[in-house]
Design a protein around this motif. Structure first.
Motif, PDB file in Angstrom:
ATOM      1  N   ARG A  91      -9.068   1.770  -6.372  1.00 48.04           N
ATOM      2  CA  ARG A  91      -9.755   0.572  -6.873  1.00 48.04           C
ATOM      3  C   ARG A  91     -10.236   0.768  -8.308  1.00 48.04           C
ATOM      4  O   ARG A  91     -10.115  -0.141  -9.137  1.00 48.04           O
ATOM      5  N   LEU A  92     -10.752   1.926  -8.588  1.00 43.13           N
ATOM      6  CA  LEU A  92     -11.189   2.221  -9.954  1.00 43.13           C
ATOM      7  C   LEU A  92      -9.985   2.275 -10.886  1.00 43.13           C
ATOM      8  O   LEU A  92     -10.069   1.819 -12.035  1.00 43.13           O
ATOM      9  N   THR A  93      -8.877   2.781 -10.404  1.00 43.90           N
ATOM     10  CA  THR A  93      -7.658   2.815 -11.208  1.00 43.90           C
ATOM     11  C   THR A  93      -7.223   1.408 -11.586  1.00 43.90           C
ATOM     12  O   THR A  93      -6.793   1.165 -12.723  1.00 43.90           O
ATOM     13  N   TRP A 127       1.211  -3.124  -7.205  1.00 35.40           N
ATOM     14  CA  TRP A 127       1.435  -2.147  -6.135  1.00 35.40           C
ATOM     15  C   TRP A 127       0.115  -1.634  -5.575  1.00 35.40           C
ATOM     16  O   TRP A 127      -0.078  -1.577  -4.357  1.00 35.40           O
ATOM     17  N   LEU A 128      -0.809  -1.292  -6.453  1.00 42.85           N
ATOM     18  CA  LEU A 128      -2.107  -0.793  -6.016  1.00 42.85           C
ATOM     19  C   LEU A 128      -2.870  -1.851  -5.226  1.00 42.85           C
ATOM     20  O   LEU A 128      -3.420  -1.564  -4.149  1.00 42.85           O
ATOM     21  N   GLY A 133      -5.050  -4.085  -0.287  1.00 45.97           N
ATOM     22  CA  GLY A 133      -5.164  -5.210   0.633  1.00 45.97           C
ATOM     23  C   GLY A 133      -4.775  -4.819   2.051  1.00 45.97           C
ATOM     24  O   GLY A 133      -5.450  -5.190   3.019  1.00 45.97           O
ATOM     25  N   TYR A 134      -3.680  -4.068   2.181  1.00 47.32           N
ATOM     26  CA  TYR A 134      -3.273  -3.596   3.506  1.00 47.32           C
ATOM     27  C   TYR A 134      -4.370  -2.740   4.129  1.00 47.32           C
ATOM     28  O   TYR A 134      -4.692  -2.867   5.318  1.00 47.32           O
ATOM     29  N   ALA A 135      -4.946  -1.831   3.323  1.00 46.98           N
ATOM     30  CA  ALA A 135      -6.000  -0.950   3.830  1.00 46.98           C
ATOM     31  C   ALA A 135      -7.217  -1.745   4.265  1.00 46.98           C
ATOM     32  O   ALA A 135      -7.817  -1.472   5.317  1.00 46.98           O
ATOM     33  N   ASP A 136      -7.592  -2.743   3.480  1.00 44.99           N
ATOM     34  CA  ASP A 136      -8.755  -3.560   3.814  1.00 44.99           C
ATOM     35  C   ASP A 136      -8.555  -4.322   5.116  1.00 44.99           C
ATOM     36  O   ASP A 136      -9.525  -4.585   5.846  1.00 44.99           O
ATOM     37  N   ARG A 137      -7.310  -4.670   5.407  1.00 45.88           N
ATOM     38  CA  ARG A 137      -7.016  -5.416   6.647  1.00 45.88           C
ATOM     39  C   ARG A 137      -6.649  -4.490   7.813  1.00 45.88           C
ATOM     40  O   ARG A 137      -6.339  -4.962   8.899  1.00 45.88           O
ATOM     41  N   GLY A 138      -6.667  -3.184   7.555  1.00 40.67           N
ATOM     42  CA  GLY A 138      -6.323  -2.237   8.607  1.00 40.67           C
ATOM     43  C   GLY A 138      -4.840  -2.166   8.903  1.00 40.67           C
ATOM     44  O   GLY A 138      -4.435  -1.625   9.932  1.00 40.67           O
ATOM     45  N   LYS A 142       1.805  -0.606   6.708  1.00 39.92           N
ATOM     46  CA  LYS A 142       2.513  -1.350   5.664  1.00 39.92           C
ATOM     47  C   LYS A 142       2.333  -0.737   4.271  1.00 39.92           C
ATOM     48  O   LYS A 142       2.995  -1.147   3.321  1.00 39.92           O
ATOM     49  N   ILE A 143       1.447   0.230   4.157  1.00 37.62           N
ATOM     50  CA  ILE A 143       1.178   0.838   2.847  1.00 37.62           C
ATOM     51  C   ILE A 143       2.422   1.557   2.344  1.00 37.62           C
ATOM     52  O   ILE A 143       3.031   2.351   3.063  1.00 37.62           O
ATOM     53  N   GLU A 144       2.782   1.266   1.111  1.00 37.04           N
ATOM     54  CA  GLU A 144       3.981   1.850   0.499  1.00 37.04           C
ATOM     55  C   GLU A 144       3.576   2.967  -0.454  1.00 37.04           C
ATOM     56  O   GLU A 144       2.836   2.751  -1.411  1.00 37.04           O
ATOM     57  N   GLU A 145       4.049   4.173  -0.183  1.00 40.28           N
ATOM     58  CA  GLU A 145       3.744   5.315  -1.036  1.00 40.28           C
ATOM     59  C   GLU A 145       4.845   5.517  -2.086  1.00 40.28           C
ATOM     60  O   GLU A 145       5.982   5.108  -1.885  1.00 40.28           O
ATOM     61  N   LYS A 146       4.476   6.182  -3.169  1.00 45.68           N
ATOM     62  CA  LYS A 146       5.445   6.595  -4.176  1.00 45.68           C
ATOM     63  C   LYS A 146       5.599   8.104  -4.101  1.00 45.68           C
ATOM     64  O   LYS A 146       4.642   8.818  -3.852  1.00 45.68           O
TER      65      LYS A 146
END
Length: 217
Positions: A91-93, A127-128, A133-138, A142-146
């Protein structure tokens, strides 16, 4: 080696006396970047990097208001550098990247030339924010990593970002007498997981747990 904490405090004290001194704001941003980079290089005190980034967010816009090219470029460079030291703060990023976009926009207006980095930064923000958003909704699946290494999705949550600096500082205190031998990362991760669980109620899986086929030294 420069004493960045001492220089940082001296600049803040000077700005309290002369809040319109833009050169000192510029020096503060440079100092914060150098200090944060040293923390990462030394693998020490990285938990203060978020507060250094917050100061860039606070004072960077003041330098943009000057519309001086040197100050615009400085804010852009400071954002680019400090962002690399904030791997545990999505979030800070995002905030830092948005300030960077403002700096690039000011540069575009000043020069009349489109900045090539703008689209890349916009994609990174998207992307961030999507993963946040996915994390906030649990919706962690669905989180996509690089990259090829997996991270625990909890690292995208607000709860994680709010406590990780304090947790890492506590771990450093617990392990301050331990030698940084090969494989120290495993002791560090075990201790961090314990602190996060027992003191903050966050269950966290280490990089080793998330990537069992990868060897970490």
């Amino acid at each position: 080696m420069k004493n960045y904490p001492k220089k940082h405090n001296r600049l803040l004290k000077h700005l309290q006396k002369k809040p319109d001194d833009m050169e000192n704001y510029a020096d503060l941003l440079r100092c914060n970047c150098l200090w944060a980079e040293k923390n990462i290089k030394d693998n020490n005190r990285s938990w203060i990097n978020a507060s250094l980034a917050q100061e860039i967010l606070q004072y960077g816009p003041l330098l943009l208001e000057t519309k001086q090219m040197s100050m615009l470029e400085l804010v852009h460079q400071a954002c680019s550098r400090i962002k690399k030291t904030l791997s545990t703060h999505p979030r800070l990023t995002v905030q830092i990247l948005k300030l960077d976009l403002k700096a690039l926009s000011c540069i575009e207006n000043k020069t009349g030339q489109k900045q090539e980095l703008t689209e890349k930064i916009q994609r990174e923000i998207e992307w961030l924010e999507t993963n946040i958003g996915y994390a906030d909704r649990g919706e962690f699946d669905k989180i996509e990593e690089k990259g090829y290494l997996r991270r625990d999705p909890v690292e995208w949550t607000a709860a994680w970002e709010e406590v990780i600096d304090a947790a890492e500082e506590k771990v450093a205190e617990i392990l301050k007498k331990e030698h940084r031998y090969m494989g120290f990362c495993h002791m560090y991760w075990r201790t961090l997981a314990t602190v996060l669980d027992e003191e903050y109620g966050i269950f966290w899986c280490s990089p080793q747990a998330m990537n069992p086929r990868v060897r970490f030294d």
